[in-house]
Scaffold this active site. Structure first.
Site, PDB file in Angstrom:
ATOM      1  N   SER A 148      45.095 -10.933  31.614  1.00 30.81           N
ATOM      2  CA  SER A 148      45.019  -9.586  31.049  1.00 30.81           C
ATOM      3  C   SER A 148      44.677  -9.685  29.576  1.00 30.81           C
ATOM      4  CB  SER A 148      46.362  -8.872  31.199  1.00 30.81           C
ATOM      5  OG  SER A 148      46.365  -7.700  30.405  1.00 30.81           O
ATOM      6  N   TYR A 161      55.308  -8.449  29.722  1.00 30.81           N
ATOM      7  CA  TYR A 161      54.108  -8.579  30.569  1.00 30.81           C
ATOM      8  C   TYR A 161      53.086  -9.487  29.890  1.00 30.81           C
ATOM      9  CZ  TYR A 161      49.824  -6.969  32.985  1.00 30.81           C
ATOM     10  OH  TYR A 161      48.646  -6.901  33.688  1.00 30.81           O
TER      11      TYR A 161
HETATM   12  P1  NAD Z   1      47.921  -2.678  41.910  1.00 27.16           P
HETATM   13  O1  NAD Z   1      49.389  -2.378  41.807  1.00 27.16           O
HETATM   14  O2  NAD Z   1      46.980  -1.535  41.977  1.00 27.16           O
HETATM   15  O3  NAD Z   1      47.677  -3.644  43.149  1.00 27.16           O
HETATM   16  C1  NAD Z   1      48.485  -4.790  43.287  1.00 27.16           C
HETATM   17  C2  NAD Z   1      48.298  -5.408  44.651  1.00 27.16           C
HETATM   18  O4  NAD Z   1      49.221  -6.504  44.741  1.00 27.16           O
HETATM   19  C3  NAD Z   1      48.644  -4.463  45.794  1.00 27.16           C
HETATM   20  O5  NAD Z   1      47.796  -4.732  46.876  1.00 27.16           O
HETATM   21  C4  NAD Z   1      50.083  -4.848  46.133  1.00 27.16           C
HETATM   22  O6  NAD Z   1      50.424  -4.572  47.482  1.00 27.16           O
HETATM   23  C5  NAD Z   1      50.029  -6.352  45.902  1.00 27.16           C
HETATM   24  N1  NAD Z   1      51.345  -6.936  45.666  1.00 27.16           N
HETATM   25  C6  NAD Z   1      52.369  -6.429  44.936  1.00 27.16           C
HETATM   26  N2  NAD Z   1      53.431  -7.247  45.022  1.00 27.16           N
HETATM   27  C7  NAD Z   1      53.059  -8.297  45.803  1.00 27.16           C
HETATM   28  C8  NAD Z   1      53.729  -9.457  46.267  1.00 27.16           C
HETATM   29  N3  NAD Z   1      55.003  -9.693  45.950  1.00 27.16           N
HETATM   30  N4  NAD Z   1      53.053 -10.314  47.074  1.00 27.16           N
HETATM   31  C9  NAD Z   1      51.765 -10.061  47.432  1.00 27.16           C
HETATM   32  N5  NAD Z   1      51.076  -8.979  47.021  1.00 27.16           N
HETATM   33  C10 NAD Z   1      51.726  -8.107  46.212  1.00 27.16           C
HETATM   34  O7  NAD Z   1      47.616  -3.632  40.660  1.00 27.16           O
HETATM   35  P2  NAD Z   1      46.242  -3.873  39.869  1.00 27.16           P
HETATM   36  O8  NAD Z   1      46.210  -2.927  38.720  1.00 27.16           O
HETATM   37  O9  NAD Z   1      45.110  -3.927  40.811  1.00 27.16           O
HETATM   38  O10 NAD Z   1      46.532  -5.316  39.252  1.00 27.16           O
HETATM   39  C11 NAD Z   1      46.088  -6.499  39.880  1.00 27.16           C
HETATM   40  C12 NAD Z   1      46.162  -7.649  38.888  1.00 27.16           C
HETATM   41  O11 NAD Z   1      45.377  -7.348  37.746  1.00 27.16           O
HETATM   42  C13 NAD Z   1      47.578  -7.915  38.371  1.00 27.16           C
HETATM   43  O12 NAD Z   1      47.765  -9.297  38.206  1.00 27.16           O
HETATM   44  C14 NAD Z   1      47.580  -7.214  37.031  1.00 27.16           C
HETATM   45  O13 NAD Z   1      48.526  -7.758  36.151  1.00 27.16           O
HETATM   46  C15 NAD Z   1      46.151  -7.469  36.573  1.00 27.16           C
HETATM   47  N6  NAD Z   1      45.645  -6.553  35.556  1.00 27.16           N
HETATM   48  C16 NAD Z   1      45.654  -5.205  35.758  1.00 27.16           C
HETATM   49  C17 NAD Z   1      45.162  -4.369  34.762  1.00 27.16           C
HETATM   50  C18 NAD Z   1      45.167  -2.865  34.913  1.00 27.16           C
HETATM   51  O14 NAD Z   1      45.018  -2.174  33.900  1.00 27.16           O
HETATM   52  N7  NAD Z   1      45.304  -2.329  36.132  1.00 27.16           N
HETATM   53  C19 NAD Z   1      44.668  -4.911  33.568  1.00 27.16           C
HETATM   54  C20 NAD Z   1      44.663  -6.296  33.408  1.00 27.16           C
HETATM   55  C21 NAD Z   1      45.146  -7.111  34.412  1.00 27.16           C
END
Ligand code: NAD
Length: 259
Positions: A148, A161
């Site tokens: 991130s 985080y």
């Molecule tokens: P999201 O919550 O929309 O999706 C997360 C996914 O992970 C879902 O499919 C959920 O079911 C699954 N999940 C949750 N807990 C789990 C577990 N214990 N085991 C297996 N699967 C699990 O999240 P997102 O926004 O798509 O984020 C995905 C990744 O990207 C994360 O690592 C997050 O930190 C990173 N990220 C997100 C952003 C943002 O702004 N959304 C920015 C930078 C990085």
């Protein structure tokens, strides 16, 4: 079907929604066989929908496994190995973002948030990578971690985080040094800015208010990153032609994060 990732088997952790789902779709579009992952039965329907959107759904599978436990990581890898005998690509995507003010008076909440994030975003990626090593193809395999931008551009109230994502960034560099000659794989990470996924939209309003100026001042355009932009970058790192990229941390944020 042909494609630049034809013949490759890819595991994408946490791929029933958000960025993981977009990555899974992009890899499948490029011809990869994809092992989708969801954490519990309540997410099965979403995973099945993603699977059915693939060009050839019958070539891929969806596996229930909670990546915040080592047993869950092993379950996912065993399911992939049983079905396809090998893994070429691992995308460590599963992660959650929970608020973590250092001076939050609620001890129980702070402890619980810390434990949940370290277990999934940190340990989860470590143990899934450890579990995959014995089935990883020894040539042109790829590990891509979803980091991130916040590990480089700090944001108030997100130190917990950011700290865990910083750990993933450091693991990326360590593995990029350790693994290529021994396991034939490269290890890279991406650093998305704000991505309007369900996970992000479910974060408290004050978090979204806080990052608004950051989004509005994005040099290319005043908007968030899309899941598809992250997916394209991850898929690019998975291509065979990307074999000389190793240990990189690619910001995907229209210039709001410059590393
Ligand atoms: P999201 O919550 O929309 O999706 C997360 C996914 O992970 C879902 O499919 C959920 O079911 C699954 N999940 C949750 N807990 C789990 C577990 N214990 N085991 C297996 N699967 C699990 O999240 P997102 O926004 O798509 O984020 C995905 C990744 O990207 C994360 O690592 C997050 O930190 C990173 N990220 C997100 C952003 C943002 O702004 N959304 C920015 C930078 C990085």
């Amino acid at each position: 079907m042909s494609g630049t990732l034809q013949g490759k088997v890819a595991i994408v952790s946490g791929s029933s929604a958000g960025i993981g789902a977009a990555v899974a779709k992009e890899l499948a579009q490029r011809g990869a066989t994809v092992v989708l992952n969801y954490p519990h039965a309540g997410e099965k329907e979403n995973a099945t929908k993603i699977l059915s959107s693939f060009p050839e759904p019958s070539r891929s599978i969806a596996v229930e496994a909670d990546i915040s436990t080592y047993q869950g990581a092993k379950t996912l890898v065993h399911a992939a190995a049983d079905a396809f005998r090998k893994v070429d690509i691992l995308v460590n995507n599963a992660g959650i973002m929970l608020p973590g003010d250092l001076d939050d008076p609620d001890d129980a909440k702070v402890e619980s948030n810390w434990e949940r994030m370290i277990n999934l975003n940190g340990r989860g990626a470590y143990f899934l990578t450890r579990a995959v090593l014995h089935v990883l193809s020894r040539e042109n395999s790829r590990i891509v971690n979803i980091g991130s931008g916040v590990s480089r551009v700090p944001s108030t109230g997100q130190s917990m985080y950011a700290g865990v994502k910083g750990m993933l960034e450091t693991l990326t560099r360590s593995w990029a040094k350790e693994l290529p000659r021994k396991y034939g794989c490269t290890v890279n990470a991406v650093a998305p800015g704000i991505v309007a996924t369900e996970g992000y939209l479910s974060s408290p309003q004050f978090v979204r208010d806080m990052v608004k100026p950051f989004v509005d001042s994005t040099p290319v355009a005043p908007r968030e990153t899309t899941p598809e932009e992250v997916a394209w970058t991850v898929a690019m790192l998975c291509e065979e032609k990307a074999g000389w990229l190793n240990g990189v941390y690619v910001p995907i944020a229209g210039g709001s994060i410059m590393i």
